[in-house]
Scaffold this motif. Structure first.
Motif, mmCIF file in Angstrom:
data_model
loop_
_atom_site.group_PDB
_atom_site.id
_atom_site.type_symbol
_atom_site.label_atom_id
_atom_site.label_comp_id
_atom_site.label_asym_id
_atom_site.label_seq_id
_atom_site.Cartn_x
_atom_site.Cartn_y
_atom_site.Cartn_z
ATOM 1 N N ASP A 10 23.293 -33.181 72.435
ATOM 2 C CA ASP A 10 21.922 -33.549 72.775
ATOM 3 C C ASP A 10 21.273 -32.468 73.628
ATOM 4 O OD1 ASP A 10 22.556 -35.841 71.468
ATOM 5 O OD2 ASP A 10 22.666 -37.100 73.273
ATOM 6 N N ALA A 11 22.024 -31.966 74.612
ATOM 7 C CA ALA A 11 21.460 -30.951 75.498
ATOM 8 C C ALA A 11 21.144 -29.688 74.713
ATOM 9 C CB ALA A 11 22.448 -30.647 76.628
ATOM 10 N N LEU A 12 22.046 -29.297 73.823
ATOM 11 C CA LEU A 12 21.802 -28.099 73.021
ATOM 12 C C LEU A 12 20.574 -28.288 72.135
ATOM 13 C CD1 LEU A 12 22.698 -25.280 72.076
ATOM 14 C CD2 LEU A 12 24.025 -26.417 70.278
ATOM 15 N N ALA A 13 20.496 -29.443 71.481
ATOM 16 C CA ALA A 13 19.379 -29.677 70.564
ATOM 17 C C ALA A 13 18.050 -29.605 71.299
ATOM 18 C CB ALA A 13 19.548 -31.027 69.872
ATOM 19 N N SER A 14 17.975 -30.209 72.500
ATOM 20 C CA SER A 14 16.676 -30.194 73.171
ATOM 21 C C SER A 14 16.377 -28.811 73.748
ATOM 22 C CB SER A 14 16.590 -31.290 74.240
ATOM 23 O OG SER A 14 17.601 -31.141 75.180
ATOM 24 N N PHE A 15 17.428 -28.054 74.080
ATOM 25 C CA PHE A 15 17.212 -26.685 74.558
ATOM 26 C C PHE A 15 16.655 -25.809 73.427
ATOM 27 C CE2 PHE A 15 18.753 -22.329 75.392
ATOM 28 C CZ PHE A 15 18.224 -22.118 76.654
ATOM 29 N N ILE A 16 17.292 -25.902 72.268
ATOM 30 C CA ILE A 16 16.896 -25.053 71.141
ATOM 31 C C ILE A 16 15.515 -25.421 70.614
ATOM 32 C CG2 ILE A 16 17.513 -24.352 68.783
ATOM 33 C CD1 ILE A 16 19.379 -23.304 70.956
ATOM 34 N N ALA A 17 15.148 -26.685 70.777
ATOM 35 C CA ALA A 17 13.850 -27.143 70.255
ATOM 36 C C ALA A 17 12.683 -26.397 70.891
ATOM 37 C CB ALA A 17 13.703 -28.646 70.476
ATOM 38 N N ARG A 18 12.914 -25.771 72.040
ATOM 39 C CA ARG A 18 11.845 -25.030 72.712
ATOM 40 C C ARG A 18 11.594 -23.669 72.072
ATOM 41 N NH1 ARG A 18 14.636 -23.910 77.547
ATOM 42 N NH2 ARG A 18 12.842 -22.637 77.999
ATOM 43 N N VAL A 24 19.864 -25.568 64.339
ATOM 44 C CA VAL A 24 21.149 -24.972 64.694
ATOM 45 C C VAL A 24 22.131 -25.175 63.542
ATOM 46 C CG1 VAL A 24 23.078 -24.994 66.307
ATOM 47 C CG2 VAL A 24 20.766 -25.430 67.134
ATOM 48 N N LEU A 25 22.780 -24.104 63.116
ATOM 49 C CA LEU A 25 23.752 -24.176 62.016
ATOM 50 C C LEU A 25 25.184 -24.041 62.502
ATOM 51 C CD1 LEU A 25 21.895 -21.985 59.363
ATOM 52 C CD2 LEU A 25 21.795 -24.469 59.701
ATOM 53 N N MET B 108 28.498 -28.102 63.437
ATOM 54 C CA MET B 108 29.004 -28.172 64.806
ATOM 55 C C MET B 108 29.794 -29.446 65.013
ATOM 56 S SD MET B 108 25.617 -27.071 66.747
ATOM 57 C CE MET B 108 24.765 -27.833 65.377
ATOM 58 N N SER B 109 30.816 -29.348 65.836
ATOM 59 C CA SER B 109 31.534 -30.571 66.163
ATOM 60 C C SER B 109 30.700 -31.384 67.147
ATOM 61 C CB SER B 109 32.912 -30.249 66.718
ATOM 62 O OG SER B 109 32.832 -29.285 67.728
ATOM 63 N N VAL B 110 30.856 -32.684 67.063
ATOM 64 C CA VAL B 110 30.069 -33.613 67.869
ATOM 65 C C VAL B 110 30.825 -33.902 69.155
ATOM 66 C CG1 VAL B 110 29.108 -35.935 67.913
ATOM 67 C CG2 VAL B 110 29.152 -34.659 65.783
ATOM 68 N N ARG B 111 30.154 -33.753 70.285
ATOM 69 C CA ARG B 111 30.824 -34.051 71.567
ATOM 70 C C ARG B 111 30.831 -35.544 71.852
ATOM 71 N NH1 ARG B 111 30.273 -28.653 70.447
ATOM 72 N NH2 ARG B 111 31.046 -27.323 72.137
ATOM 73 N N ARG B 112 29.747 -36.217 71.526
ATOM 74 C CA ARG B 112 29.683 -37.661 71.769
ATOM 75 C C ARG B 112 29.388 -38.373 70.463
ATOM 76 N NH1 ARG B 112 25.745 -38.425 76.801
ATOM 77 N NH2 ARG B 112 24.967 -36.411 76.056
#
Lengths: 321, 321
Positions: A10-18, A24-25, B108-112
């Protein structure tokens, strides 16, 4: 190698969304850099490197590092180029740490440098010094002569557990360097950590410089001294004069060294060797619990220091006055 | 994470020269897999993963693992496909270790993991079981019921240093499982280690399975039990029945479970929990000097084991008889 911080989906997705990088692949921790966590980040826009700045990096220094990479890349140095998000920011926050995305550089670091690599590194270092001219921010070298004694004070009490007599030998050297360190030499922005890990080659051609997180303002020839220490010694501890000569000559082809810089070279090499001896000694004596990084041998740099003490003049490095 | 072995430039260059992959453009150790050294290898032919098989992998098993990936990939399972060199060999030697190059999988592997991930993993596991049919090589499960007692014998003397009473609790469970373990259930090739690290997603869609280095022949429903343990417990130690139900239902949509498999599920889950408890306990008590990997908490699997002991029937997992 270093991957210290786990990043949630979740943190990565919201970071990259900026960023304008698409979806992300792939996202994999990579064994690169020792101070920070680095990840290969593949998006629809291609491969990038995502760096999380861990606690050994002062967040106040990040505008210098990020700005320097942008400055150098804009002047033809192949180095990671920070990617700006849609708001124009090159620095964000991810997993509670400052974070940046930079371009992916092709190339591989050389495990066993040969003479041609040393020549290319000398040239690239001089190109970097020239390209950095006009960079507006400055950063003092936190690891130069005036900081070595307080740094050693944190290890001195246990230095002899690593090698009998080491404390006394370092104290003597500290006194000598403090007394003789040059007051003035041509100065500018230096890389300050141009080890083989931080230089990429494609075949025999140098393809890029990375890891500017020790960069600072200091004597330009001190940067060359760091690189001589890092590239030109053989595994048996002896200087390879052919390599040193090639590196110094490569540097001089792009930025001719002044007579005072050449004369100072043995002393600058002693200082550079002591700097890495001191930080390695500290790390050796202070391996954090749960560390995923093996500390490097400090005594490798004691052997280099002793060589420089005996060198006498720059001729010992093949430098032409 | 794991990068154990350093690869010299020369060794890499001569290894790659045997393949039709063009020149090497990048080579970075990556934090993936715990048994082997894995590297991102970018060549003119694109990104690949290079794996060096470290000493915990028996070289005699490699034809099974490599062949299985080829077999599965040829039947529509998205998994790494081994690349053959010009002589037709998928296995070579690099840095003194068996080595293979496989295709790079996006995702990507899922953390949660969420419920939808558990459902997708159930489906993918059943697809894998079906696709593996007809694979010609077999490999016995070196970590199933008959091996647990000798495995525990290597840790038993120090088990109580991890948790008071642990030795007796494990011995009681060993006796129960040895007495009750199913004699016959539908069997085939299982992944045996389908943890979140080993499943890739792109967005919410499962994009691939990796790390077949525990694959073997065993009861198919045991593989589901391993995955329930790995995916369906919350960080507080409780089973998320919604996730387990979704995983079991996802599996059943592709390969319907027989009544005897459903009835055996609590026991298979106990066995799977004990298997990971035992290997984690051994690793916990035997961290090698200089290890770059943090051992995983064995007691996480003791808590899971205790849940399964109390479960009573497959209804506790949301399975429909």
């Amino acid at each position: 190698m270093a991957v210290y911080t786990d990043v949630s989906d979740d943190a990565l997705a919201s970071f990259i969304a900026r960023y304008d990088l698409g979806a992300v692949l792939s996202f994999k921790g990579i064994a690169e850099g020792v101070e920070n966590s680095n990840f290969l980040l593949v998006t629809e826009a291609g491969p990038h490197i995502l760096t999380l700045y861990e606690k050994r990096v002062d967040p106040n220094d990040l505008p210098f590092f990020i700005g320097l990479m942008e400055h150098l890349a804009g002047r033809g140095i192949t180095c990671p180029l920070p990617v700006r998000d849609r708001s124009g920011a090159a620095l964000g926050t991810l997993a509670g740490r400052p974070a940046a995305i930079v371009t992916f550089l092709e190339g591989m670091s050389v495990r066993r440098p040969r003479v041609l690599h040393c020549a290319a590194v000398g040239e690239a270092l001089a190109h970097m010094h020239a390209a950095a001219e006009g960079f507006a921010i400055t950063r003092r070298n936190a690891l130069t002569v005036d900081s070595w004694r307080p740094l050693f004070a944190r290890s001195a009490g246990r230095a002899d557990t690593v090698l009998s007599g080491l404390r006394r030998e370092i104290e003597t050297e500290l006194g000598a360097l403090e007394a003789q360190w040059p007051a003035a030499l041509p100065a500018g922005v230096i890389h300050a950590d141009l080890f083989p890990d931080n230089v990429f080659f494609l075949g025999d051609a140098l393809s890029g410089l990375i890891d500017f997180y020790f960069a600072c303002n200091d004597f330009l020839a001190y940067d060359l001294a760091v690189s001589i220490n890092a590239w030109c010694f053989e595994p048996d501890g002896a200087l390879n004069v052919t390599k040193a000569k090639a590196m110094i000559a490569g540097y001089g082809r792009i930025r001719p060294l002044g007579a005072e810089e050449i004369a100072a070279l043995p002393l600058l090499c002693r200082g550079a060797a002591l700097r890495f001896l001191l930080t390695r000694l500290y790390d050796w004596l202070n391996v954090p619990p749960g560390a995923l990084v093996r500390p490097k041998d400090p005594l490798e740099y004691l052997r280099k220091l002793r060589f420089h003490q005996r060198a006498g003049s720059a001729a010992a490095y093949g430098a032409e006055a």
